[in-house]
Design a protein around this motif. Structure first.
Motif, mmCIF file in Angstrom:
data_model
loop_
_atom_site.group_PDB
_atom_site.id
_atom_site.type_symbol
_atom_site.label_atom_id
_atom_site.label_comp_id
_atom_site.label_asym_id
_atom_site.label_seq_id
_atom_site.Cartn_x
_atom_site.Cartn_y
_atom_site.Cartn_z
ATOM 1 N N PHE A 207 0.953 -1.485 -0.206
ATOM 2 C CA PHE A 207 -0.114 -0.132 0.065
ATOM 3 C C PHE A 207 0.788 1.203 -0.041
ATOM 4 C CE2 PHE A 207 -4.405 -1.770 1.602
ATOM 5 C CZ PHE A 207 -4.363 -2.678 0.461
ATOM 6 N N LYS A 208 2.025 1.233 0.617
ATOM 7 C CA LYS A 208 2.904 2.318 0.583
ATOM 8 C C LYS A 208 3.358 2.491 -0.652
ATOM 9 C CE LYS A 208 4.674 2.949 5.285
ATOM 10 N NZ LYS A 208 4.768 1.987 5.925
ATOM 11 N N LEU A 209 3.749 1.623 -1.297
ATOM 12 C CA LEU A 209 4.284 1.371 -2.833
ATOM 13 C C LEU A 209 3.087 2.096 -3.857
ATOM 14 C CD1 LEU A 209 6.551 0.647 -4.716
ATOM 15 C CD2 LEU A 209 5.072 -1.562 -4.940
ATOM 16 N N LEU A 210 1.946 1.779 -3.407
ATOM 17 C CA LEU A 210 0.797 2.426 -4.315
ATOM 18 C C LEU A 210 0.657 4.024 -3.813
ATOM 19 C CD1 LEU A 210 -2.291 -0.237 -4.269
ATOM 20 C CD2 LEU A 210 -0.186 0.019 -5.582
ATOM 21 N N GLN A 211 0.966 4.239 -2.665
ATOM 22 C CA GLN A 211 0.844 5.775 -2.299
ATOM 23 C C GLN A 211 1.861 6.587 -3.098
ATOM 24 O OE1 GLN A 211 1.359 6.646 1.931
ATOM 25 N NE2 GLN A 211 -0.604 7.654 1.857
ATOM 26 N N THR A 212 3.003 6.009 -2.930
ATOM 27 C CA THR A 212 4.152 6.793 -3.834
ATOM 28 C C THR A 212 3.767 6.755 -5.256
ATOM 29 O OG1 THR A 212 5.585 5.535 -2.392
ATOM 30 C CG2 THR A 212 6.703 6.517 -4.200
ATOM 31 N N LYS B 96 3.567 9.829 -9.115
ATOM 32 C CA LYS B 96 3.222 9.821 -10.640
ATOM 33 C C LYS B 96 1.978 10.259 -10.906
ATOM 34 C CE LYS B 96 6.518 6.232 -11.730
ATOM 35 N NZ LYS B 96 6.870 5.009 -12.708
ATOM 36 N N GLY B 97 1.322 10.592 -9.836
ATOM 37 C CA GLY B 97 -0.291 11.193 -10.118
ATOM 38 C C GLY B 97 -1.178 10.075 -10.660
ATOM 39 N N ILE B 98 -0.818 8.715 -10.467
ATOM 40 C CA ILE B 98 -1.675 7.661 -10.884
ATOM 41 C C ILE B 98 -2.874 7.768 -10.030
ATOM 42 C CG2 ILE B 98 -1.930 5.294 -11.467
ATOM 43 C CD1 ILE B 98 1.165 5.110 -12.089
ATOM 44 N N THR B 99 -4.378 7.837 -10.798
ATOM 45 C CA THR B 99 -5.245 7.762 -9.937
ATOM 46 C C THR B 99 -5.652 6.221 -9.565
ATOM 47 O OG1 THR B 99 -6.008 9.381 -11.329
ATOM 48 C CG2 THR B 99 -7.586 8.174 -10.289
ATOM 49 N N ILE B 100 -5.992 5.917 -8.329
ATOM 50 C CA ILE B 100 -6.038 4.564 -8.019
ATOM 51 C C ILE B 100 -7.625 4.238 -7.265
ATOM 52 C CG2 ILE B 100 -5.329 3.065 -6.124
ATOM 53 C CD1 ILE B 100 -2.466 4.047 -6.421
#
Ligand code: ADP
Length: 250
Positions: free
Chosen positions: A180-185, A190-194
């Protein structure tokens, strides 16, 4: 911020049973949305509708400002299942190859992996911390490592949106936190919408900025911070449950 995924009064039926009822929301570029609700609430159905896999009974969906029926930039939206299917996990390809294969859907004929693709895959593996696994088979990896390979396979075509189906179910608590930390980064840098399906409402607020809570109909869509101060939500969930959903968020 611009709205890139918009649901306007959508309903979905399976036969005569209405599974999603009149749901509206607008997800903005750069959001990290936790999609929550109890079992059978319609989370998977909603994601399938957003991916254009199910017909709507009413309403419409706009993706990047385009009606979904006319939208054809699907490489902008990556979908990640909970884990590799057993068949895929046994597929005789190395981690590097599996990640590079993520590019095939974006290629026209000839569909083949080039040296540039492999280079791109290696750069991604370094970013995800799985360089040492490059030549291993998927079946040799831990759940957390496989999850990163799925992520790499989705990221290689440079999507703007990533949709996850309950990624934490395959992970132990430590790998879950790291993932989840990786997704947060990825979201912040990178401004990727999740958009992430989760049953873990007491946890996702640590990472997500918005909550989309459904129970066949929309119960809440908005910022976690506002959810926590919302009196209607206190009466819907009860003070205790609302506190559990909120307490991780800061
Ligand atoms: P969730 O992901 O929140 O658990 P789902 O979207 O999977 O919820 O399911 C919502 C409801 O729709 C459930 O009652 C489920 O049984 C029903 N359902 C899901 N898929 C189908 C289908 N293909 N045909 C008929 N009913 C379905």
């Amino acid at each position: 911020m611009s709205v890139i995924i918009e649901a306007k009064n959508i309903s979905v039926n399976y036969g005569s049973s209405e599974v999603l009822k009149n749901i509206s929301f607008g997800i903005e570029k750069g959001d990290f949305v936790g999609l929550a609700g109890s079992n059978g609430a319609g989370k998977t159905t909603l994601v399938k509708a957003l991916l254009g896999l199910l017909p709507l009974t009413t309403g419409e969906i706009e993706l990047f400002g385009e009606n979904e029926e006319r939208f054809n930039d699907w490489q902008k939206i990556g979908y990640l299942p909970q884990k590799f299917s057993t068949i895929n996990a046994l597929f005789p390809a190395t981690v590097e190859e599996v990640i590079a294969l993520g590019l095939l859907s974006t290629k026209k004929f000839p569909k083949r992996i080039t040296a540039t693709d492999r280079k791109k895959a290696r750069a991604l593996m370094a970013e995800l911390g799985i360089t040492e696994q490059a030549k291993k088979m998927l079946s040799e990896l831990s759940g957390g490592q496989q999850q990163k390979v799925l992520l790499g396979r989705a990221l290689i075509s440079e999507p703007e949106v990533l949709i996850f189906d309950e990624p934490s179910t395959a992970l132990d608590p430590n790998s879950r936190d790291a993932f989840f930390k990786l997704l947060q980064t990825l979201n912040q840098e990178k401004g990727i919408t999740i958009i992430l399906i989760t049953h873990d409402t007491g946890y996702i607020g640590k990472y997500a900025n918005k909550l989309l809570y459904i129970d066949r109909e929309l119960i809440y869509f908005g910022k976690f911070s506002e959810f926590c101060a919302d009196h209607k939500m206190k009466s819907y969930f009860g003070e205790h449950e609302q506190h559990i959903i909120c307490h991780q968020h800061n």
